[in-house]
Write a protein that holds these residues in place. Structure first.
Motif, PDB file in Angstrom:
ATOM      1  N   ARG A  22       0.808  -1.248   0.009  1.00 51.13           N
ATOM      2  CA  ARG A  22       0.063   0.023  -0.182  1.00 51.13           C
ATOM      3  C   ARG A  22       0.776   1.280  -0.039  1.00 51.13           C
ATOM      4  O   ARG A  22       0.404   2.410  -0.298  1.00 51.13           O
ATOM      5  CB  ARG A  22      -0.775   0.015   1.051  1.00 51.13           C
ATOM      6  CG  ARG A  22      -2.264  -0.932   0.959  1.00 51.13           C
ATOM      7  CD  ARG A  22      -3.294  -0.020  -0.014  1.00 51.13           C
ATOM      8  NE  ARG A  22      -3.782   0.981   0.780  1.00 51.13           N
ATOM      9  CZ  ARG A  22      -3.669   2.004   0.563  1.00 51.13           C
ATOM     10  NH1 ARG A  22      -2.874   2.807  -0.621  1.00 51.13           N
ATOM     11  NH2 ARG A  22      -4.240   3.421   1.134  1.00 51.13           N
ATOM     12  N   LYS A  23       2.124   1.183   0.457  1.00 49.71           N
ATOM     13  CA  LYS A  23       2.835   2.425   0.337  1.00 49.71           C
ATOM     14  C   LYS A  23       3.268   2.740  -1.064  1.00 49.71           C
ATOM     15  O   LYS A  23       3.558   3.948  -1.508  1.00 49.71           O
ATOM     16  CB  LYS A  23       4.239   2.137   0.834  1.00 49.71           C
ATOM     17  CG  LYS A  23       4.229   1.979   2.407  1.00 49.71           C
ATOM     18  CD  LYS A  23       5.532   1.501   2.880  1.00 49.71           C
ATOM     19  CE  LYS A  23       5.442   1.250   4.490  1.00 49.71           C
ATOM     20  NZ  LYS A  23       6.519   1.151   5.210  1.00 49.71           N
ATOM     21  N   SER A  58      -5.197  10.460  -2.906  1.00 44.50           N
ATOM     22  CA  SER A  58      -3.876  10.419  -2.303  1.00 44.50           C
ATOM     23  C   SER A  58      -3.377  11.918  -2.107  1.00 44.50           C
ATOM     24  O   SER A  58      -4.097  12.786  -2.490  1.00 44.50           O
ATOM     25  CB  SER A  58      -2.915   9.767  -3.149  1.00 44.50           C
ATOM     26  OG  SER A  58      -2.820  10.504  -4.418  1.00 44.50           O
TER      27      SER A  58
END
Length: 58
Positions: A22-23, A58
């Motif tokens: 997920r990074k 994001s």
């Protein structure tokens, strides 16, 4: 609550690989309802939309 990468319950199993991925990747599943989200990736970031819970950015 559900894992936003694999869709499994967040408290079941080890999600270390999901957290590492997920990074670099956007979420694929809604953490609230486990529905698959519509994801759009652009050079500036990403948006992920759940039909029930709206959009995350994001």
């Amino acid at each position: 609550m559900y894992c936003d990468r694999c869709g499994s319950p967040a408290d079941a199993g080890d999600h270390a690989a999901c957290a590492a991925a997920r990074k670099l990747e956007p979420p694929r599943y809604c953490p609230d309802c486990r529905r698959r989200m519509k994801v759009q990736v652009v050079p500036a970031g990403w948006t992920a939309t759940c039909v029930e819970h709206g959009t995350r950015v994001s």
